[in-house]
Write an enzyme that holds these catalytic residues in place. Structure first.
Site, PDB file in Angstrom:
ATOM      1  N   HIS A 146       2.374  -4.738  11.910  1.00  0.00           N
ATOM      2  CA  HIS A 146       1.552  -5.003  10.726  1.00  0.00           C
ATOM      3  C   HIS A 146       0.072  -5.030  11.114  1.00  0.00           C
ATOM      4  O   HIS A 146      -0.316  -5.569  12.152  1.00  0.00           O
ATOM      5  CB  HIS A 146       1.944  -6.341  10.098  1.00  0.00           C
ATOM      6  CG  HIS A 146       1.592  -6.425   8.642  1.00  0.00           C
ATOM      7  ND1 HIS A 146       0.298  -6.542   8.195  1.00  0.00           N
ATOM      8  CD2 HIS A 146       2.373  -6.374   7.524  1.00  0.00           C
ATOM      9  CE1 HIS A 146       0.291  -6.579   6.871  1.00  0.00           C
ATOM     10  NE2 HIS A 146       1.537  -6.476   6.442  1.00  0.00           N
ATOM     11  N   HIS A 147      -0.751  -4.426  10.246  1.00  0.00           N
ATOM     12  CA  HIS A 147      -2.187  -4.358  10.530  1.00  0.00           C
ATOM     13  C   HIS A 147      -2.854  -5.735  10.445  1.00  0.00           C
ATOM     14  O   HIS A 147      -3.990  -5.907  10.906  1.00  0.00           O
ATOM     15  CB  HIS A 147      -2.867  -3.387   9.556  1.00  0.00           C
ATOM     16  CG  HIS A 147      -4.126  -2.783  10.092  1.00  0.00           C
ATOM     17  ND1 HIS A 147      -4.660  -3.112  11.322  1.00  0.00           N
ATOM     18  CD2 HIS A 147      -4.965  -1.850   9.569  1.00  0.00           C
ATOM     19  CE1 HIS A 147      -5.765  -2.422  11.526  1.00  0.00           C
ATOM     20  NE2 HIS A 147      -5.972  -1.652  10.473  1.00  0.00           N
ATOM     21  N   ALA A 148      -2.168  -6.703   9.875  1.00  0.00           N
ATOM     22  CA  ALA A 148      -2.697  -8.070   9.900  1.00  0.00           C
ATOM     23  C   ALA A 148      -2.683  -8.637  11.309  1.00  0.00           C
ATOM     24  O   ALA A 148      -3.357  -9.635  11.590  1.00  0.00           O
ATOM     25  CB  ALA A 148      -1.882  -8.972   8.978  1.00  0.00           C
ATOM     26  N   ILE A 198      -8.107  -8.677  14.737  1.00  0.00           N
ATOM     27  CA  ILE A 198      -8.815  -7.516  14.209  1.00  0.00           C
ATOM     28  C   ILE A 198     -10.317  -7.755  14.308  1.00  0.00           C
ATOM     29  O   ILE A 198     -10.835  -8.748  13.797  1.00  0.00           O
ATOM     30  CB  ILE A 198      -8.426  -7.260  12.745  1.00  0.00           C
ATOM     31  CG1 ILE A 198      -6.922  -6.992  12.644  1.00  0.00           C
ATOM     32  CG2 ILE A 198      -9.192  -6.082  12.175  1.00  0.00           C
ATOM     33  CD1 ILE A 198      -6.437  -6.843  11.226  1.00  0.00           C
TER      34      ILE A 198
END
Length: 510
Positions: free
Chosen positions: A138-140, A312
């Site tokens: 997941h990009h989270a 991120i």
């Protein structure tokens, strides 16, 4: 327990069944000469302890009551490998296109939030004997740069596998979940900290915006804002469903560098121009090429050198791709000027770009807006800020191995959205550039046609004569060292959409 940043939470709350928010990579492994009878089981045996010993891959979400704020990350203990580690066997003697189709299906499904947010699938059955490894996260949880650092933990740098302790399960041990009071306290403390941080950054941000949009602004400020415009409406910019398509293309790093050297450009300028040329060729057969240039949105890393933390740390910028210019040399020069402007704007704004912000109430607001935008069909009506996404992630320059099998290629898959149905992401690896074309089927029904257009755009740039001079809008750059040319494999020559090779740098890196 770790707080989730505001940016991480945004990726989590934007997710809907039509717009999964995970990123992925498809690795292709060449079996060793002394291949074991069951290489897939051997790969699984080597992966399990490495996956379990990575704190990042053990992290799962602990939600807040009523989801009034971002969840926190907690240690979930040894992963449930019956859920996370999967195995698929394709039809007998499958072609590479069947692997691409298999990965398209895997990329269409949401990750289960009851578990740590990743899945890894071993894919057998290719006629070539190669094995696919599809890893989605997941990009989270991470961005592209930290994702490549994670790959370094899972693979070996030599054909001889690194030793892993036999007692890896005991080393992970038992974990305790934080109580409700601990999570609430963390949420309120984090909110207070981020409010204070935003207040400190606010004057600088307002000053930057005011300077950028003064009517009398000239020179550097005017150049930096040249990419700030709406893109044209195209077939790429429509509401989408959850159905995905994927194609893999690899180009010689040495060949791309040679084009850059002859044209006094950077490798990144050429990568963007390749995408621009491919879009022109594709749109000529699917709706026509707009008179106005398409615009790409691109993530730019905000990390300090050597920072491999999994959080991120990136922002987005816009770059005009000059798709309205038929002449490839003029297009390359225009793209170079636009990339310079985007780079300058990002460098100018770097100190005031927030990657974290308060999250109280944000989950409700973002989820509601994401659902409303998807159901309303607004992507059909409003002009797009960007027509597609392009990302270029630096990867390892030395070969990777797993269970003695050499990784021959590494193609990325990424996120598409309503109104943004195409994502082109590039990984660098050894001596090639690996392009992963991720599409929403509603926006790009012929992803392999786009892949062929990319290889044609490369051939077009290869034929350009050496630039006699540099246009007034461009800047001279030092020449890069040339790399050795990698000979394409027989499979690569046979399949235009899947040529093996790798190597790249961050799209807007200095």
């Amino acid at each position: 327990m770790r707080n989730m940043s505001g940016l991480e939470g945004t990726f989590l709350h934007l997710e809907t069944p039509a717009t999964p928010m995970h990123v992925a990579a498809l690795y292709l492994l060449d079996p060793p000469t002394d291949r074991k009878a069951d290489l897939a089981s051997e790969i699984r045996r080597h992966l399990m302890p490495r996956l379990a010993l990575s704190p990042f891959l053990r992290a799962r979400l602990a939600p807040m009551p009523l989801q009034f704020a971002n969840p926190v990350w907690i240690d979930g203990g040894v992963p449930d490998f019956s859920h996370h580690l999967r195995h698929i066997v394709l039809s007998k003697a499958a072609a590479f296109a069947e692997l691409e189709a298999c990965v398209s299906g895997l990329h269409s499904t949401l990750l289960d939030r009851r578990y740590p947010l990743w899945e890894l699938t071993i894919i057998e059955g290719l006629a070539s004997g190669e094995i696919g490894l599809y890893l989605k996260i997941h990009h989270a949880a991470l961005d592209g740069v930290s994702g490549m650092a994670l790959a370094g933990q899972l693979f070996d740098s030599t054909a001889e596998p690194a030793e892993v302790p036999d007692d890896w399960r005991e080393r992970v041990g038992e974990v305790e979940s934080p109580g409700l009071g601990d999570r609430l306290g963390a949420a309120f403390r984090h909110t207070a900290t981020q409010c204070a941080s935003l207040l400190r950054q606010l004057p600088g941000g307002l000053h930057l915006v005011a300077g950028m949009f003064k009517p009398e602004g000239k020179g550097k400020a005017a150049a930096m804002r040249q990419n700030l415009a709406f893109g044209p409406k195209t077939a790429l910019n429509v509401p989408i469903s959850g159905e995905r398509g994927f194609a893999a293309v690899s180009l010689s790093l040495a060949g791309v560098k040679e084009i850059a050297r002859r044209q006094d450009a950077t490798l990144n300028d050429v990568v963007l121009t390749l995408c621009s040329g491919a879009l022109r060729l594709y749109l000529q057969e699917h709706g026509g090429v707009p008179r106005k240039s398409l615009i790409a949105t691109m993530p730019v890393s905000l990390r300090e050198t050597g920072d491999t933390d999994t959080s991120i740390q990136a922002t987005l910028t816009l770059v005009k791709l000059a798709t309205h210019l038929a002449d490839p040399l003029r297009r390359l020069h225009a793209v170079r000027a636009a990339a310079d402007a985007a780079k300058a704007l990002t460098a100018h704004a770097r100190s005031v770009i927030p990657t974290d912000f308060p999250s109280l109430g944000v989950p409700w607001i973002v989820r509601a807006l994401a659902t409303l935008y998807g159901r309303s069909g607004l992507a059909k009506v409003i002009p797009p800020l960007a027509n597609l996404a392009i990302s270029n992630v630096p990867g390892p320059r030395q070969p990777l191995y797993l269970a003695g099998a050499r990784v021959s290629a590494c193609w990325p898959l990424s996120i598409v959205e309503h109104g943004l149905g195409l994502n082109i992401t590039v990984f660098s690896y050894c001596d090639s550039l690996d392009f992963g074309l991720t599409v929403a089927h509603d926006a790009v029904p012929d992803v392999h046609g786009l892949a062929r257009a990319l290889t044609s755009a490369y051939a077009e740039l290869e034929q350009l004569p050496r630039a006699a001079s540099v246009g007034p809008e461009t800047v001279k750059r030092p020449l890069r060292r040339r790399a050795a040319v990698r000979k394409p494999s027989a499979d690569a020559q046979a399949t235009a959409a899947s040529t093996h090779a790798l190597g790249a740098q961050d799209v807007l890196s200095p």
